[in-house]
Design a protein around this motif. Structure first.
Motif, PDB file in Angstrom:
ATOM      1  N   HIS A 147       0.780  -1.088   0.052  1.00 41.89           N
ATOM      2  CA  HIS A 147       0.065  -0.060   0.059  1.00 41.89           C
ATOM      3  C   HIS A 147       0.736   1.454   0.010  1.00 41.89           C
ATOM      4  CE1 HIS A 147      -2.206   3.203   2.361  1.00 41.89           C
ATOM      5  NE2 HIS A 147      -3.121   2.757   1.324  1.00 41.89           N
ATOM      6  N   TRP A 148       1.703   1.399   1.021  1.00 37.50           N
ATOM      7  CA  TRP A 148       2.664   2.532   1.018  1.00 37.50           C
ATOM      8  C   TRP A 148       3.574   2.685  -0.141  1.00 37.50           C
ATOM      9  CZ3 TRP A 148       0.487   6.200   3.631  1.00 37.50           C
ATOM     10  CH2 TRP A 148      -0.237   5.752   4.676  1.00 37.50           C
ATOM     11  N   ALA A 149       4.137   1.611  -0.520  1.00 42.47           N
ATOM     12  CA  ALA A 149       5.093   1.538  -1.684  1.00 42.47           C
ATOM     13  C   ALA A 149       4.313   2.160  -2.982  1.00 42.47           C
ATOM     14  CB  ALA A 149       5.749   0.250  -1.944  1.00 42.47           C
ATOM     15  N   SER A 150       3.045   1.432  -3.120  1.00 32.84           N
ATOM     16  CA  SER A 150       2.219   2.120  -4.282  1.00 32.84           C
ATOM     17  C   SER A 150       1.816   3.678  -4.173  1.00 32.84           C
ATOM     18  CB  SER A 150       0.996   1.227  -4.365  1.00 32.84           C
ATOM     19  OG  SER A 150       1.300  -0.173  -4.661  1.00 32.84           O
ATOM     20  N   ALA A 151       1.523   3.971  -2.806  1.00 34.03           N
ATOM     21  CA  ALA A 151       1.171   5.375  -2.775  1.00 34.03           C
ATOM     22  C   ALA A 151       2.160   6.242  -2.984  1.00 34.03           C
ATOM     23  CB  ALA A 151       0.530   5.552  -1.195  1.00 34.03           C
ATOM     24  N   LEU A 152       3.512   5.981  -2.501  1.00 43.39           N
ATOM     25  CA  LEU A 152       4.589   6.658  -2.880  1.00 43.39           C
ATOM     26  C   LEU A 152       4.931   6.815  -4.270  1.00 43.39           C
ATOM     27  CD1 LEU A 152       7.093   8.461  -1.584  1.00 43.39           C
ATOM     28  CD2 LEU A 152       8.348   6.171  -1.568  1.00 43.39           C
ATOM     29  N   ILE A 153       4.857   5.716  -4.996  1.00 45.99           N
ATOM     30  CA  ILE A 153       5.195   5.780  -6.441  1.00 45.99           C
ATOM     31  C   ILE A 153       4.100   6.593  -7.251  1.00 45.99           C
ATOM     32  CG2 ILE A 153       5.435   4.440  -8.616  1.00 45.99           C
ATOM     33  CD1 ILE A 153       6.674   2.323  -6.798  1.00 45.99           C
ATOM     34  N   ILE A 154       2.854   6.397  -6.767  1.00 45.52           N
ATOM     35  CA  ILE A 154       1.747   6.947  -7.500  1.00 45.52           C
ATOM     36  C   ILE A 154       1.623   8.534  -7.489  1.00 45.52           C
ATOM     37  CG2 ILE A 154      -0.863   7.148  -7.559  1.00 45.52           C
ATOM     38  CD1 ILE A 154      -1.093   4.388  -6.812  1.00 45.52           C
ATOM     39  N   VAL A 155       1.856   8.907  -6.241  1.00 45.14           N
ATOM     40  CA  VAL A 155       1.963  10.464  -5.946  1.00 45.14           C
ATOM     41  C   VAL A 155       3.112  10.956  -6.517  1.00 45.14           C
ATOM     42  CG1 VAL A 155       2.417  12.163  -4.217  1.00 45.14           C
ATOM     43  CG2 VAL A 155       0.844  10.353  -3.748  1.00 45.14           C
ATOM     44  N   SER A 156       4.328  10.209  -6.745  1.00 41.93           N
ATOM     45  CA  SER A 156       5.393  10.839  -7.452  1.00 41.93           C
ATOM     46  C   SER A 156       5.085  10.712  -8.757  1.00 41.93           C
ATOM     47  CB  SER A 156       6.745   9.822  -7.145  1.00 41.93           C
ATOM     48  OG  SER A 156       6.916   9.883  -5.732  1.00 41.93           O
ATOM     49  N   LEU A 157       4.533   9.643  -9.462  1.00 43.76           N
ATOM     50  CA  LEU A 157       4.133   9.888 -10.991  1.00 43.76           C
ATOM     51  C   LEU A 157       3.031  10.795 -11.175  1.00 43.76           C
ATOM     52  CD1 LEU A 157       4.267   5.693 -11.575  1.00 43.76           C
ATOM     53  CD2 LEU A 157       5.719   7.483 -12.493  1.00 43.76           C
ATOM     54  N   LEU A 158       2.076  11.031 -10.293  1.00 47.38           N
ATOM     55  CA  LEU A 158       1.183  12.161 -10.721  1.00 47.38           C
ATOM     56  C   LEU A 158       2.112  13.512 -10.740  1.00 47.38           C
ATOM     57  CD1 LEU A 158      -1.769  10.849  -8.641  1.00 47.38           C
ATOM     58  CD2 LEU A 158      -1.681  11.032 -11.165  1.00 47.38           C
ATOM     59  N   ILE A 159       2.612  13.815  -9.855  1.00 42.66           N
ATOM     60  CA  ILE A 159       3.644  14.735  -9.764  1.00 42.66           C
ATOM     61  C   ILE A 159       4.202  15.292 -10.995  1.00 42.66           C
ATOM     62  CG2 ILE A 159       5.149  16.399  -8.654  1.00 42.66           C
ATOM     63  CD1 ILE A 159       4.199  15.447  -6.066  1.00 42.66           C
ATOM     64  N   LEU A 160       5.238  14.007 -11.286  1.00 42.30           N
ATOM     65  CA  LEU A 160       6.223  14.015 -12.600  1.00 42.30           C
ATOM     66  C   LEU A 160       5.182  14.323 -13.710  1.00 42.30           C
ATOM     67  CD1 LEU A 160       9.048  13.794 -13.461  1.00 42.30           C
ATOM     68  CD2 LEU A 160       8.632  11.333 -13.124  1.00 42.30           C
ATOM     69  N   GLY A 161       4.111  13.544 -13.899  1.00 41.07           N
ATOM     70  CA  GLY A 161       3.274  13.572 -14.932  1.00 41.07           C
ATOM     71  C   GLY A 161       2.825  14.703 -15.255  1.00 41.07           C
ATOM     72  N   PHE A 162       2.144  15.442 -14.135  1.00 40.39           N
ATOM     73  CA  PHE A 162       1.826  16.762 -14.486  1.00 40.39           C
ATOM     74  C   PHE A 162       2.745  17.787 -14.984  1.00 40.39           C
ATOM     75  CE2 PHE A 162      -2.159  15.129 -12.370  1.00 40.39           C
ATOM     76  CZ  PHE A 162      -3.151  15.239 -13.508  1.00 40.39           C
ATOM     77  N   TYR A 163       3.849  17.507 -14.151  1.00 41.84           N
ATOM     78  CA  TYR A 163       5.066  18.544 -14.466  1.00 41.84           C
ATOM     79  C   TYR A 163       5.402  18.570 -15.931  1.00 41.84           C
ATOM     80  CZ  TYR A 163       9.730  20.391 -14.593  1.00 41.84           C
ATOM     81  OH  TYR A 163      11.017  21.160 -14.991  1.00 41.84           O
ATOM     82  N   MET A 164       5.555  17.304 -16.357  1.00 43.71           N
ATOM     83  CA  MET A 164       5.922  16.909 -17.926  1.00 43.71           C
ATOM     84  C   MET A 164       4.732  17.583 -18.759  1.00 43.71           C
ATOM     85  SD  MET A 164       7.693  13.198 -17.717  1.00 43.71           S
ATOM     86  CE  MET A 164       5.688  12.397 -17.797  1.00 43.71           C
ATOM     87  N   ALA A 165       3.668  17.369 -18.546  1.00 44.75           N
ATOM     88  CA  ALA A 165       2.371  17.982 -19.383  1.00 44.75           C
ATOM     89  C   ALA A 165       2.467  19.306 -19.599  1.00 44.75           C
ATOM     90  CB  ALA A 165       1.175  17.480 -18.847  1.00 44.75           C
ATOM     91  N   ASP A 166       3.237  20.141 -18.415  1.00 44.32           N
ATOM     92  CA  ASP A 166       3.017  21.521 -18.478  1.00 44.32           C
ATOM     93  C   ASP A 166       4.483  22.176 -19.266  1.00 44.32           C
ATOM     94  OD1 ASP A 166       0.751  22.178 -17.242  1.00 44.32           O
ATOM     95  OD2 ASP A 166       1.484  22.702 -15.464  1.00 44.32           O
TER      96      ASP A 166
END
Length: 183
Positions: free
Chosen positions: A18-37
């Motif tokens: 759960h916590w490993a997935s949560a850490l990766i997902i939040v990081s990927l969301l931040i990175l993904g939205f950054y890349m999109a901008d």
């Protein structure tokens, strides 16, 4: 109230997943939205994509491992203080979170696989996960839309999930704290 016993908690494996997935997902969301901008003509536009893709594949594997552990594993009984609608809503949000996680990672893989210039997903220089579909701008755009939809859906579901945790921990009092089951 006594501190929770192991029987009042999710299994150690499920908590770590759960916590490993949560850490990766939040990081990927931040990175993904950054890349999109990043501006389309920026020189570093595509520097972060391999990192996003590699961690997306790791997340997909974690989810595929986590799902049967969640389904077949031992869980604590539903919190006794929950009203029926709260329990039903919590179950629905969890199901939708899993659906969003699977859909987000698979659509990302398929988006990459159909992208004209993709040559698989490079996993930190160790090996490459091969593309599994023919190249198609049409399908790449479709999978991009699906990926974006589920990213935003995941964010909304995460807000609902965290609101439930907050409600039970802060508003209902420490004796109704459901967060302890996942710590």
């Amino acid at each position: 109230m006594n501190s929770p016993t192991p029987l009042n908690k999710y299994s150690f494996v499920l908590r770590m997943l759960h916590w490993a997935s949560a850490l990766i997902i939040v990081s990927l969301l931040i990175l993904g939205f950054y890349m999109a901008d990043i501006a389309p003509d920026a020189s570093n536009k595509y520097d972060l994509y391999p990192l996003h893709q590699a961690f997306g594949m790791i997340l997909l594997l974690l989810i595929l491992f986590r799902l049967p552990v969640r389904i077949k594993g031992v869980h604590p009984k539903p919190a006794p203080h929950l009203k029926q609608w709260e329990h039903t809503l919590a179950q629905l949000v969890h199901i939708l979170l899993y659906l969003a996680m699977i859909s987000m990672t698979l659509s990302g893989y398929l988006m990459n696989s159909t992208y004209e210039y993709s040559q698989g997903i490079k996993m930190f220089g160790l090996f490459t996960v091969p593309d599994i579909t023919p190249k198609s701008e049409y399908w790449s755009n479709i999978f991009h839309s699906i990926h974006s939809f589920f990213a935003w859906s995941f964010i909304l579901l995460l807000i609902a999930h965290l609101a439930g945790v907050f409600k039970h921990r802060i508003l209902d009092g420490k004796e109704h704290d459901v967060l302890q089951r996942m710590l």
